[in-house]
Design a protein around this motif. Structure first.
Motif, PDB file in Angstrom:
ATOM      1  N   VAL A  49      24.288  59.756  81.552  1.00  0.00           N
ATOM      2  CA  VAL A  49      23.961  59.683  80.082  1.00  0.00           C
ATOM      3  C   VAL A  49      22.609  60.993  79.981  1.00  0.00           C
ATOM      4  N   GLY A  50      23.194  61.142  78.382  1.00  0.00           N
ATOM      5  CA  GLY A  50      21.992  62.105  78.069  1.00  0.00           C
ATOM      6  C   GLY A  50      22.978  62.300  76.479  1.00  0.00           C
ATOM      7  N   TYR A  51      22.149  63.658  75.798  1.00  0.00           N
ATOM      8  CA  TYR A  51      22.085  63.574  75.075  1.00  0.00           C
ATOM      9  C   TYR A  51      23.948  64.149  74.036  1.00  0.00           C
ATOM     10  N   GLY A  52      24.542  63.046  73.114  1.00  0.00           N
ATOM     11  CA  GLY A  52      25.454  62.889  72.997  1.00  0.00           C
ATOM     12  C   GLY A  52      26.972  62.772  73.859  1.00  0.00           C
ATOM     13  N   LYS A  53      25.625  61.846  74.784  1.00  0.00           N
ATOM     14  CA  LYS A  53      26.491  60.804  75.646  1.00  0.00           C
ATOM     15  C   LYS A  53      26.139  59.373  75.844  1.00  0.00           C
ATOM     16  N   PRO A  54      26.206  58.899  75.246  1.00  0.00           N
ATOM     17  CA  PRO A  54      25.375  57.149  75.203  1.00  0.00           C
ATOM     18  C   PRO A  54      26.237  56.240  76.329  1.00  0.00           C
ATOM     19  N   PRO A  55      25.398  55.119  76.893  1.00  0.00           N
ATOM     20  CA  PRO A  55      25.599  54.721  78.552  1.00  0.00           C
ATOM     21  C   PRO A  55      27.377  53.841  77.282  1.00  0.00           C
ATOM     22  N   LYS A  56      27.842  53.780  78.206  1.00  0.00           N
ATOM     23  CA  LYS A  56      28.863  53.621  77.887  1.00  0.00           C
ATOM     24  C   LYS A  56      28.788  52.161  77.300  1.00  0.00           C
ATOM     25  N   ALA A  57      28.557  51.196  77.926  1.00  0.00           N
ATOM     26  CA  ALA A  57      27.858  50.237  77.202  1.00  0.00           C
ATOM     27  C   ALA A  57      27.979  49.755  75.814  1.00  0.00           C
ATOM     28  N   THR A  58      27.038  51.100  74.868  1.00  0.00           N
ATOM     29  CA  THR A  58      27.044  51.016  73.920  1.00  0.00           C
ATOM     30  C   THR A  58      27.642  51.543  72.815  1.00  0.00           C
ATOM     31  N   GLN A  59      28.787  52.339  73.181  1.00  0.00           N
ATOM     32  CA  GLN A  59      30.176  53.067  72.820  1.00  0.00           C
ATOM     33  C   GLN A  59      30.935  52.338  72.046  1.00  0.00           C
ATOM     34  N   PHE A  60      31.005  53.439  70.803  1.00  0.00           N
ATOM     35  CA  PHE A  60      31.969  52.132  70.146  1.00  0.00           C
ATOM     36  C   PHE A  60      33.698  51.371  70.834  1.00  0.00           C
ATOM     37  N   LYS A  61      33.823  50.498  71.011  1.00  0.00           N
ATOM     38  CA  LYS A  61      35.073  49.838  71.449  1.00  0.00           C
ATOM     39  C   LYS A  61      36.210  50.931  70.409  1.00  0.00           C
ATOM     40  N   LYS A  62      37.078  50.940  71.597  1.00  0.00           N
ATOM     41  CA  LYS A  62      38.932  50.970  70.783  1.00  0.00           C
ATOM     42  C   LYS A  62      38.562  49.615  69.288  1.00  0.00           C
ATOM     43  N   GLY A  63      39.615  50.296  68.811  1.00  0.00           N
ATOM     44  CA  GLY A  63      39.895  49.563  67.160  1.00  0.00           C
ATOM     45  C   GLY A  63      39.041  48.371  66.667  1.00  0.00           C
ATOM     46  N   ARG A  64      37.546  48.985  66.949  1.00  0.00           N
ATOM     47  CA  ARG A  64      36.527  48.211  66.095  1.00  0.00           C
ATOM     48  C   ARG A  64      35.727  49.216  65.380  1.00  0.00           C
ATOM     49  N   SER A  65      35.778  48.184  64.203  1.00  0.00           N
ATOM     50  CA  SER A  65      34.859  50.050  63.059  1.00  0.00           C
ATOM     51  C   SER A  65      33.329  49.622  63.897  1.00  0.00           C
ATOM     52  N   GLY A  66      32.981  51.268  63.298  1.00  0.00           N
ATOM     53  CA  GLY A  66      31.152  51.412  63.448  1.00  0.00           C
ATOM     54  C   GLY A  66      30.516  50.669  62.698  1.00  0.00           C
ATOM     55  N   ASN A  67      30.793  50.479  61.665  1.00  0.00           N
ATOM     56  CA  ASN A  67      29.996  50.152  60.586  1.00  0.00           C
ATOM     57  C   ASN A  67      30.660  48.801  60.347  1.00  0.00           C
ATOM     58  N   PRO A  68      30.894  47.243  61.077  1.00  0.00           N
ATOM     59  CA  PRO A  68      31.561  46.510  59.926  1.00  0.00           C
ATOM     60  C   PRO A  68      31.159  45.592  59.112  1.00  0.00           C
ATOM     61  N   LYS A  69      29.819  46.122  58.678  1.00  0.00           N
ATOM     62  CA  LYS A  69      29.615  45.452  57.910  1.00  0.00           C
ATOM     63  C   LYS A  69      29.425  46.442  56.747  1.00  0.00           C
ATOM     64  N   GLY A  70      30.353  47.455  56.578  1.00  0.00           N
ATOM     65  CA  GLY A  70      30.091  48.388  55.302  1.00  0.00           C
ATOM     66  C   GLY A  70      31.484  47.881  53.807  1.00  0.00           C
ATOM     67  N   ARG A  71      31.325  49.132  53.292  1.00  0.00           N
ATOM     68  CA  ARG A  71      32.140  48.788  52.312  1.00  0.00           C
ATOM     69  C   ARG A  71      33.500  47.514  52.146  1.00  0.00           C
ATOM     70  N   PRO A  72      33.783  46.343  51.806  1.00  0.00           N
ATOM     71  CA  PRO A  72      34.959  46.247  52.050  1.00  0.00           C
ATOM     72  C   PRO A  72      36.248  47.507  51.403  1.00  0.00           C
ATOM     73  N   LYS A  73      37.023  47.067  51.973  1.00  0.00           N
ATOM     74  CA  LYS A  73      38.276  47.859  51.661  1.00  0.00           C
ATOM     75  C   LYS A  73      39.064  48.076  49.877  1.00  0.00           C
ATOM     76  N   GLY A  74      38.620  46.602  49.322  1.00  0.00           N
ATOM     77  CA  GLY A  74      39.134  46.938  47.946  1.00  0.00           C
ATOM     78  C   GLY A  74      37.723  47.169  46.935  1.00  0.00           C
ATOM     79  N   ALA A  75      36.701  47.307  47.753  1.00  0.00           N
ATOM     80  CA  ALA A  75      36.200  48.411  46.822  1.00  0.00           C
ATOM     81  C   ALA A  75      36.060  49.832  46.953  1.00  0.00           C
TER      82      ALA A  75
END
Length: 143
Positions: free
Chosen positions: A10-36
């Motif tokens: 773990v270090g710069y540019g290498k976050p812990p595995k538990a906090t990394q983005f999961k595959k198939g899941r958005s990094g910003n789930p509450k972001g702009r809706p697809k229609g907007a």
């Protein structure tokens, strides 16, 4: 701990595995809706919606954009010069401006042999014995 987590550094540019983005899941789930998609997309969607308009004795369903165009052209036909000028600015194809440009580009004609002869005679009469135009122009300026 498992063997995988012990070997991962773990270090710069290498976050812990538990906090990394999961595959198939958005990094910003509450972001702009697809229609907007912004103001332009919202305006386009609004202009595409259908409304009922009465034309003469019957009603028809047309888009709001078509209704605006009908009102625009009707006002221009009644003599509203502001609407007429705005209409002309919006659509240059009304007076075939693009066709005129295309015709002008086709009209360019190669010069004939006679044209070359005339140009050759003109320039040869302008040249003095050395073939230098500048001396003759200097003489003209002195007189």
């Amino acid at each position: 701990m498992s063997d995988d987590t012990k070997e991962y550094e773990v270090g710069y540019g290498k976050p812990p595995k538990a906090t990394q983005f999961k595959k198939g899941r958005s990094g910003n789930p509450k972001g702009r809706p697809k229609g907007a998609k912004g103001v332009n997309a919202s305006l386009k969607r609004e202009l595409e919606t259908k409304i009922t308009v009465r034309e003469g004795s019957h009603e028809i369903r047309i888009s709001k954009a078509e209704a605006i165009a009908k009102r625009f052209t009707a006002g221009a036909l009644k003599g509203d010069t502001k609407l007429l000028m705005a209409l002309l600015k919006l659509d240059t194809d009304l007076f075939n401006a693009s066709e005129l440009d295309a015709q002008e580009s086709v009209r360019t004609v190669e010069p004939d042999a006679v044209d070359y002869d005339i140009l050759r005679d003109f320039f040869s009469s302008q040249l003095d014995g050395d073939g230098d135009l500048e001396n003759e122009e200097a003489e003209d300026d002195d007189s």
